[in-house]
Design a protein around this motif. Structure first.
Motif, PDB file in Angstrom:
ATOM      1  N   GLU A   1     -13.838  -4.353   0.345  1.00 15.87           N
ATOM      2  CA  GLU A   1     -12.501  -4.792  -0.079  1.00 15.87           C
ATOM      3  C   GLU A   1     -12.513  -6.146  -0.782  1.00 15.87           C
ATOM      4  N   GLU A   2     -13.310  -7.075  -0.273  1.00 13.13           N
ATOM      5  CA  GLU A   2     -13.277  -8.431  -0.827  1.00 13.13           C
ATOM      6  C   GLU A   2     -13.508  -8.473  -2.327  1.00 13.13           C
ATOM      7  N   PRO A   3     -14.521  -7.768  -2.860  1.00 14.69           N
ATOM      8  CA  PRO A   3     -14.750  -7.855  -4.305  1.00 14.69           C
ATOM      9  C   PRO A   3     -13.546  -7.376  -5.104  1.00 14.69           C
ATOM     10  N   GLN A   4     -12.903  -6.342  -4.598  1.00 14.94           N
ATOM     11  CA  GLN A   4     -11.763  -5.812  -5.341  1.00 14.94           C
ATOM     12  C   GLN A   4     -10.556  -6.730  -5.239  1.00 14.94           C
ATOM     13  N   LEU A   5     -10.343  -7.287  -4.053  1.00 17.10           N
ATOM     14  CA  LEU A   5      -9.211  -8.204  -3.900  1.00 17.10           C
ATOM     15  C   LEU A   5      -9.454  -9.483  -4.697  1.00 17.10           C
ATOM     16  N   ARG A   6     -10.704  -9.922  -4.722  1.00 23.35           N
ATOM     17  CA  ARG A   6     -11.027 -11.168  -5.429  1.00 23.35           C
ATOM     18  C   ARG A   6     -10.890 -10.996  -6.933  1.00 23.35           C
ATOM     19  N   CYS A   7     -11.306  -9.842  -7.414  1.00 23.87           N
ATOM     20  CA  CYS A   7     -11.306  -9.649  -8.871  1.00 23.87           C
ATOM     21  C   CYS A   7      -9.952  -9.142  -9.379  1.00 23.87           C
ATOM     22  N   GLY A   8      -9.124  -8.652  -8.477  1.00 26.62           N
ATOM     23  CA  GLY A   8      -7.802  -8.168  -8.844  1.00 26.62           C
ATOM     24  C   GLY A   8      -7.888  -6.915  -9.708  1.00 26.62           C
ATOM     25  N   PRO A   9      -6.780  -6.281 -10.068  1.00 32.36           N
ATOM     26  CA  PRO A   9      -5.431  -6.643  -9.647  1.00 32.36           C
ATOM     27  C   PRO A   9      -5.161  -6.282  -8.189  1.00 32.36           C
ATOM     28  N   VAL A  10      -4.185  -6.985  -7.631  1.00 30.98           N
ATOM     29  CA  VAL A  10      -3.871  -6.816  -6.218  1.00 30.98           C
ATOM     30  C   VAL A  10      -2.399  -6.448  -6.101  1.00 30.98           C
ATOM     31  N   ARG A  11      -2.115  -5.551  -5.175  1.00 27.11           N
ATOM     32  CA  ARG A  11      -0.732  -5.109  -5.000  1.00 27.11           C
ATOM     33  C   ARG A  11      -0.274  -5.499  -3.603  1.00 27.11           C
ATOM     34  N   TYR A  12       0.948  -6.012  -3.521  1.00 21.25           N
ATOM     35  CA  TYR A  12       1.536  -6.319  -2.223  1.00 21.25           C
ATOM     36  C   TYR A  12       2.505  -5.206  -1.842  1.00 21.25           C
ATOM     37  N   SER A  13       2.331  -4.679  -0.656  1.00 21.79           N
ATOM     38  CA  SER A  13       3.225  -3.616  -0.195  1.00 21.79           C
ATOM     39  C   SER A  13       4.207  -4.188   0.820  1.00 21.79           C
ATOM     40  N   PRO A  14       5.460  -4.355   0.453  1.00 22.83           N
ATOM     41  CA  PRO A  14       6.430  -4.927   1.398  1.00 22.83           C
ATOM     42  C   PRO A  14       6.612  -4.058   2.637  1.00 22.83           C
ATOM     43  N   GLU A  15       6.421  -2.744   2.485  1.00 24.54           N
ATOM     44  CA  GLU A  15       6.599  -1.867   3.654  1.00 24.54           C
ATOM     45  C   GLU A  15       5.562  -2.196   4.722  1.00 24.54           C
ATOM     46  N   GLY A  16       4.323  -2.274   4.287  1.00 17.32           N
ATOM     47  CA  GLY A  16       3.265  -2.559   5.250  1.00 17.32           C
ATOM     48  C   GLY A  16       3.063  -4.054   5.464  1.00 17.32           C
ATOM     49  N   GLY A  17       3.602  -4.859   4.539  1.00 16.35           N
ATOM     50  CA  GLY A  17       3.443  -6.313   4.642  1.00 16.35           C
ATOM     51  C   GLY A  17       2.038  -6.778   4.349  1.00 16.35           C
ATOM     52  N   ILE A  18       1.247  -5.973   3.641  1.00 20.60           N
ATOM     53  CA  ILE A  18      -0.125  -6.385   3.344  1.00 20.60           C
ATOM     54  C   ILE A  18      -0.450  -6.172   1.857  1.00 20.60           C
ATOM     55  N   HIS A  19      -1.542  -6.779   1.448  1.00 25.20           N
ATOM     56  CA  HIS A  19      -2.033  -6.622   0.084  1.00 25.20           C
ATOM     57  C   HIS A  19      -3.162  -5.584   0.058  1.00 25.20           C
ATOM     58  N   CYS A  20      -3.251  -4.898  -1.043  1.00 28.73           N
ATOM     59  CA  CYS A  20      -4.447  -4.081  -1.246  1.00 28.73           C
ATOM     60  C   CYS A  20      -4.789  -4.048  -2.731  1.00 28.73           C
ATOM     61  N   ALA A  21      -6.031  -3.666  -2.984  1.00 31.45           N
ATOM     62  CA  ALA A  21      -6.488  -3.614  -4.370  1.00 31.45           C
ATOM     63  C   ALA A  21      -5.689  -2.560  -5.109  1.00 31.45           C
ATOM     64  N   ALA A  22      -5.259  -2.909  -6.327  1.00 30.48           N
ATOM     65  CA  ALA A  22      -4.428  -1.977  -7.091  1.00 30.48           C
ATOM     66  C   ALA A  22      -5.210  -1.288  -8.194  1.00 30.48           C
ATOM     67  N   GLY A  23      -6.429  -1.726  -8.439  1.00 32.26           N
ATOM     68  CA  GLY A  23      -7.216  -1.155  -9.519  1.00 32.26           C
ATOM     69  C   GLY A  23      -7.750   0.209  -9.151  1.00 32.26           C
ATOM     70  N   PRO A  24      -8.415   0.864 -10.133  1.00 31.95           N
ATOM     71  CA  PRO A  24      -9.007   2.172  -9.840  1.00 31.95           C
ATOM     72  C   PRO A  24     -10.036   2.030  -8.741  1.00 31.95           C
ATOM     73  N   GLY A  25      -9.983   2.924  -7.784  1.00 28.55           N
ATOM     74  CA  GLY A  25     -10.958   2.887  -6.686  1.00 28.55           C
ATOM     75  C   GLY A  25     -10.611   1.873  -5.637  1.00 28.55           C
ATOM     76  N   GLY A  26      -9.410   1.235  -5.761  1.00 33.09           N
ATOM     77  CA  GLY A  26      -9.027   0.295  -4.719  1.00 33.09           C
ATOM     78  C   GLY A  26      -9.000   1.004  -3.384  1.00 33.09           C
ATOM     79  N   PRO A  27      -9.749   0.487  -2.423  1.00 34.46           N
ATOM     80  CA  PRO A  27      -9.925   1.242  -1.197  1.00 34.46           C
ATOM     81  C   PRO A  27      -8.716   1.186  -0.274  1.00 34.46           C
ATOM     82  N   GLY A  28      -7.919   0.108  -0.384  1.00 28.77           N
ATOM     83  CA  GLY A  28      -6.849  -0.073   0.589  1.00 28.77           C
ATOM     84  C   GLY A  28      -7.473  -0.391   1.919  1.00 28.77           C
ATOM     85  N   PRO A  29      -6.660  -0.865   2.834  1.00 29.44           N
ATOM     86  CA  PRO A  29      -7.197  -1.236   4.119  1.00 29.44           C
ATOM     87  C   PRO A  29      -7.710  -0.030   4.891  1.00 29.44           C
ATOM     88  N   ALA A  30      -8.832  -0.193   5.580  1.00 31.89           N
ATOM     89  CA  ALA A  30      -9.409   0.910   6.344  1.00 31.89           C
ATOM     90  C   ALA A  30      -8.542   1.206   7.552  1.00 31.89           C
TER      91      ALA A  30
END
Ligand code: RTP
Ligand code: MG
Length: 278
Positions: free
Chosen positions: A249-278
């Motif tokens: 996750e770190e490389p994707q979050l660091r390199c962006g783009p990153v999406r914030y989900s207000p429903e879950g209150g967390i960020h996840c990678a928004a790019g292709p292959g963004g894994p999202g939180p496990a």
């Protein structure tokens, strides 16, 4: 909360030393800045500095006897530019991961005094977002007294220990894993001094300066070192693997783009292959 589906770039701006670049489908958009020389001209690596001996800088778990195992090539190859050489040795990958550019993890708690007040809770959450922390995980819970005692073991015997434990078990708390460059120090600065009276004077805009009630009911907690952060994250998020997070996750979050989900209150990678939180 921030607006739905808000995206943001890398959390610490250009200082991160990685460049977003257009990339072919299926490949991460982050690139490492330099290409390695051919193997036969590879320079000798300098002797390890005291800093590097301290291990991973960003809240990584302890090293194994055979060295860090979190430098798996999976994420690195995703971050390499198309056609780049993949000859990097394990120690070179390790030094990339130990780079000061890496996102650092910290544990942040919102204490019962603030969770009890929805407006204060929301204000602290917004402070987290507006200061460009990435929210990696978040949960709310009621802490049992025995768990508080264990968590605050280092303060056992001090005059405030008993009331601290009682207070932390007195109502719901919110726990976050936050990521950012220099997350530990920045979160502590944002919290302000431990003692509320002092916070109001020297850092009136800090979280404790703004919302703290007493030296015990001082709104938030933050890890004070990389080692504490790892221990505290494991205490609150036993299913969270820092090693896996740094690999996936770190490389994707660091390199962006990153999406914030207000429903879950967390960020996840928004790019292709963004894994999202496990
Ligand atoms: P924290 O651990 O909560 O992030 O706070 P800190 O590092 O700034 O302060 P620390 O010395 O670790 O103390 C842990 C918590 O104990 C309570 N405390 N009360 N003089 C007092 O009454 C006193 N001193 C500390 C606070 O809730 C503090 O956050
Ligand atoms: Mg502390």
């Amino acid at each position: 909360m921030a607006s739905t589906g808000e995206t943001q770039g890398p959390p610490a701006g250009p200082a991160l030393g990685v460049q977003a670049a257009p990339s072919p489908p299926g490949r991460s958009r982050c690139t490492l800045s330099s290409r390695a020389p051919p193997t036969h001209t590879r320079p000798r690596l300098p002797a390890r500095s005291a800093t590097s001996r301290q291990g991973p800088p960003a809240g990584l778990p302890g090293r194994t006897p055979e060295g860090p195992r979190w430098g798996g090539a999976g994420w690195l190859s995703r971050c390499l530019p198309a056609g780049a050489s993949r000859w990097r040795t394990r120690s070179e990958m390790t030094s990339i991961l130990r780079s000061p550019q890496a996102l650092q993890l910290t544990l942040a708690l919102i204490k019962p005094d603030a969770v009890a007040h929805p407006l204060i809770l929301e204000a602290v959450h917004q402070q987290i977002l507006s200061n460009k922390f990435l929210i990696v995980r978040m949960r709310e819970l009621l802490w049992r007294k025995e768990e508080c005692q264990k968590f605050y073991q280092e303060h056992e015997g001090r005059f405030f220990y008993q009331r601290l434990v009682e207070f932390m078990a007195s109502g719901p708390i919110r726990a976050y894993i936050l990521a950012r460059k220099d997350a530990i120090q920045l979160w502590r600065t944002l919290m302000g001094p431990t003692r509320v009276f002092r916070a109001r004077h020297v850092a009136p805009d800090s979280i404790r300066g703004s919302f703290g009630l007493t030296d015990t009911r001082n709104t938030t907690h933050g890890s004070d070192s990389v080692v504490s952060a790892s221990r505290e994250i494991a205490a609150f998020f036993p299913d969270f693997s820092e090693q896996r997070w740094y690999e996936e996750e770190e490389p994707q979050l660091r390199c962006g783009p990153v999406r914030y989900s207000p429903e879950g209150g967390i960020h996840c990678a928004a790019g292709p292959g963004g894994p999202g939180p496990a």
